[in-house]
Motif scaffolding. Structure first.
Motif, PDB file in Angstrom:
ATOM      1  N   SER A  85       0.780  -1.239   0.000  1.00  0.00           N
ATOM      2  CA  SER A  85       0.000   0.000   0.000  1.00  0.00           C
ATOM      3  C   SER A  85       0.809   1.286   0.000  1.00  0.00           C
ATOM      4  N   ALA A  86       1.971   1.323   0.609  1.00  0.00           N
ATOM      5  CA  ALA A  86       2.652   2.605   0.833  1.00  0.00           C
ATOM      6  C   ALA A  86       2.808   3.416  -0.449  1.00  0.00           C
ATOM      7  N   VAL A  87       3.393   2.801  -1.478  1.00  0.00           N
ATOM      8  CA  VAL A  87       3.692   3.577  -2.684  1.00  0.00           C
ATOM      9  C   VAL A  87       2.439   3.980  -3.439  1.00  0.00           C
ATOM     10  N   THR A  88       1.321   3.320  -3.182  1.00  0.00           N
ATOM     11  CA  THR A  88       0.093   3.693  -3.895  1.00  0.00           C
ATOM     12  C   THR A  88      -0.472   5.019  -3.385  1.00  0.00           C
ATOM     13  N   PHE A  89       0.029   5.508  -2.247  1.00  0.00           N
ATOM     14  CA  PHE A  89      -0.388   6.808  -1.722  1.00  0.00           C
ATOM     15  C   PHE A  89       0.552   7.935  -2.153  1.00  0.00           C
ATOM     16  N   TYR A  90       1.736   7.609  -2.633  1.00  0.00           N
ATOM     17  CA  TYR A  90       2.737   8.636  -2.899  1.00  0.00           C
ATOM     18  C   TYR A  90       2.300   9.539  -4.056  1.00  0.00           C
ATOM     19  N   GLY A  91       2.525  10.837  -3.863  1.00  0.00           N
ATOM     20  CA  GLY A  91       2.202  11.788  -4.919  1.00  0.00           C
ATOM     21  C   GLY A  91       0.756  12.225  -4.947  1.00  0.00           C
ATOM     22  N   GLY A  92       0.024  11.984  -3.854  1.00  0.00           N
ATOM     23  CA  GLY A  92      -1.362  12.416  -3.789  1.00  0.00           C
ATOM     24  C   GLY A  92      -2.260  11.653  -4.737  1.00  0.00           C
ATOM     25  N   LYS A  93      -3.400  12.249  -5.036  1.00  0.00           N
ATOM     26  CA  LYS A  93      -4.379  11.590  -5.893  1.00  0.00           C
ATOM     27  C   LYS A  93      -3.812  11.318  -7.281  1.00  0.00           C
ATOM     28  N   ALA A  94      -3.083  12.279  -7.829  1.00  0.00           N
ATOM     29  CA  ALA A  94      -2.504  12.094  -9.163  1.00  0.00           C
ATOM     30  C   ALA A  94      -1.485  10.965  -9.158  1.00  0.00           C
ATOM     31  N   GLY A  95      -0.695  10.866  -8.080  1.00  0.00           N
ATOM     32  CA  GLY A  95       0.295   9.797  -7.988  1.00  0.00           C
ATOM     33  C   GLY A  95      -0.351   8.432  -7.890  1.00  0.00           C
ATOM     34  N   ALA A  96      -1.434   8.342  -7.116  1.00  0.00           N
ATOM     35  CA  ALA A  96      -2.149   7.069  -6.972  1.00  0.00           C
ATOM     36  C   ALA A  96      -2.733   6.626  -8.302  1.00  0.00           C
ATOM     37  N   GLU A  97      -3.332   7.551  -9.014  1.00  0.00           N
ATOM     38  CA  GLU A  97      -3.931   7.203 -10.307  1.00  0.00           C
ATOM     39  C   GLU A  97      -2.866   6.847 -11.326  1.00  0.00           C
ATOM     40  N   LEU A 133      -4.047   4.733  11.009  1.00  0.00           N
ATOM     41  CA  LEU A 133      -2.966   4.027  11.693  1.00  0.00           C
ATOM     42  C   LEU A 133      -2.109   3.326  10.647  1.00  0.00           C
ATOM     43  N   SER A 134      -0.791   3.382  10.826  1.00  0.00           N
ATOM     44  CA  SER A 134       0.109   2.707   9.890  1.00  0.00           C
ATOM     45  C   SER A 134       1.302   2.108  10.621  1.00  0.00           C
ATOM     46  N   PRO A 135       1.999   1.156   9.974  1.00  0.00           N
ATOM     47  CA  PRO A 135       3.272   0.679  10.511  1.00  0.00           C
ATOM     48  C   PRO A 135       4.449   1.521  10.000  1.00  0.00           C
ATOM     49  N   TYR A 136       4.134   2.585   9.262  1.00  0.00           N
ATOM     50  CA  TYR A 136       5.120   3.389   8.550  1.00  0.00           C
ATOM     51  C   TYR A 136       5.899   4.318   9.480  1.00  0.00           C
ATOM     52  N   TYR A 137       6.633   5.224   8.829  1.00  0.00           N
ATOM     53  CA  TYR A 137       7.329   6.315   9.487  1.00  0.00           C
ATOM     54  C   TYR A 137       6.661   7.628   9.078  1.00  0.00           C
ATOM     55  N   PRO A 138       6.929   8.731   9.776  1.00  0.00           N
ATOM     56  CA  PRO A 138       6.226   9.987   9.483  1.00  0.00           C
ATOM     57  C   PRO A 138       6.301  10.416   8.027  1.00  0.00           C
ATOM     58  N   VAL A 139       7.411  10.135   7.361  1.00  0.00           N
ATOM     59  CA  VAL A 139       7.538  10.544   5.964  1.00  0.00           C
ATOM     60  C   VAL A 139       6.474   9.898   5.087  1.00  0.00           C
ATOM     61  N   ALA A 140       6.106   8.658   5.393  1.00  0.00           N
ATOM     62  CA  ALA A 140       5.074   7.973   4.612  1.00  0.00           C
ATOM     63  C   ALA A 140       3.671   8.352   5.095  1.00  0.00           C
ATOM     64  N   ASN A 141       3.501   8.550   6.403  1.00  0.00           N
ATOM     65  CA  ASN A 141       2.204   9.006   6.885  1.00  0.00           C
ATOM     66  C   ASN A 141       1.816  10.345   6.251  1.00  0.00           C
ATOM     67  N   ALA A 142       2.809  11.190   6.026  1.00  0.00           N
ATOM     68  CA  ALA A 142       2.526  12.470   5.379  1.00  0.00           C
ATOM     69  C   ALA A 142       1.961  12.267   3.978  1.00  0.00           C
ATOM     70  N   GLU A 143       2.425  11.227   3.283  1.00  0.00           N
ATOM     71  CA  GLU A 143       1.901  10.936   1.938  1.00  0.00           C
ATOM     72  C   GLU A 143       0.472  10.411   2.008  1.00  0.00           C
ATOM     73  N   VAL A 144       0.176   9.580   3.010  1.00  0.00           N
ATOM     74  CA  VAL A 144      -1.192   9.080   3.184  1.00  0.00           C
ATOM     75  C   VAL A 144      -2.129  10.246   3.496  1.00  0.00           C
ATOM     76  N   ARG A 145      -1.704  11.115   4.380  1.00  0.00           N
ATOM     77  CA  ARG A 145      -2.505  12.291   4.736  1.00  0.00           C
ATOM     78  C   ARG A 145      -2.772  13.152   3.503  1.00  0.00           C
ATOM     79  N   ARG A 146      -1.731  13.411   2.729  1.00  0.00           N
ATOM     80  CA  ARG A 146      -1.903  14.223   1.525  1.00  0.00           C
ATOM     81  C   ARG A 146      -2.919  13.597   0.586  1.00  0.00           C
ATOM     82  N   TYR A 147      -2.793  12.291   0.368  1.00  0.00           N
ATOM     83  CA  TYR A 147      -3.716  11.615  -0.533  1.00  0.00           C
ATOM     84  C   TYR A 147      -5.157  11.744  -0.044  1.00  0.00           C
ATOM     85  N   LEU A 148      -5.391  11.435   1.224  1.00  0.00           N
ATOM     86  CA  LEU A 148      -6.747  11.480   1.764  1.00  0.00           C
ATOM     87  C   LEU A 148      -7.329  12.889   1.684  1.00  0.00           C
TER      88      LEU A 148
END
Length: 247
Positions: A85-97, A133-148
């Protein structure tokens, strides 16, 4: 002629070779007539993961996705399901698509991935204010937050467990997760989302919906649900939360 066992659908599943949770999770939620065929993305078991190395490590896993796609396509699946899942959130909505579209171009079939499936699941519940909630680190949580947030959700708060290795994610105990869910909950939250496919949450999330009285969505449940419904498979399944029983 349809496949004898996969007469409703043959799903190719892509996941890191270090992931020990996705396969049993998806198999638990597999209705008769659907088969799952796993293609492992070669992934060294990163040790001493840190905020600095998490993103680089997850992008390294992503580099092996197309090799895994080409491997699983030899069994002629009807559809692909992303078990990372992690990389599917990177780059926001455009990155996921863009991630989804790249895999679909390579495979020639459609894909369900964690980011887009999570957004669809939250909308199915009618949730707007979200904690995750994630098993990630803050750098990846920031990407999830941006996407959502780009998908129109308000992220109230989040927790990252900062697991020290890829395999350590699967070692997080239900007791730890129960405490973290209670920390995330509050009257200001409509739903709680768990991301990170190697974190075992399918059964716990279903139980937590009852004692928290609100949607608790495990990403493996959301991704598998999304794949089933995208293929017109409407089996209702008990024991995995309202997503699979009601929607």
């Amino acid at each position: 002629m349809p496949d004898i066992l996969g007469y409703l659908g043959k799903f190719g599943v892509l996941g890191p070779s270090t992931n020990t949770v996705v396969q049993p999770d998806f198999d638990m939620m597999r209705p008769p007539g659907v088969t799952a065929h796993y293609s492992r993305i070669l992934t060294p078991n990163a040790q001493a993961v840190s905020n600095e190395t998490f993103r680089a490590g997850s992008l390294k896993i992503a580099e092996g996705v197309f090799d895994a796609v080409r491997s699983v396509m030899t069994c002629a699946p009807d559809y692909l399901v992303m078990g990372m899942s992690a990389v599917t959130f990177y780059g926001g909505k455009a990155g996921a698509e863009a991630f989804r579209d790249g895999v679909e171009r390579e495979a020639g079939v459609r894909l369900s991935c964690g980011s887009l499936a999570s957004a669809a699941a939250l909308r199915a519940y009618g949730a707007r204010r979200v904690a995750f909630l994630s098993p990630y680190y803050p750098v990846a949580n920031a990407e999830v937050r941006r996407y959502l947030e780009e998908e129109g959700f308000e992220v109230v708060r989040d927790i990252c467990l900062q697991c020290p290795s890829w395999t350590a994610i699967a070692e997080v105990t239900p007791e730890t997760l129960r405490h973290r869910l209670r920390e995330l909950d509050g009257p200001d939250v409509d739903a709680i989302l768990q991301v990170g496919t190697n974190l075992s949450m399918v059964r716990l999330a279903a139980a937590a919906e009852m004692w928290l009285g609100k949607p608790v969505i495990a990403i493996n449940t959301a991704t598998w649900w999304h794949a089933l419904r995208a293929n017109g498979i409407w089996d209702r399944m008990e024991g995995f939360g309202r997503l699979l029983s009601d929607f």
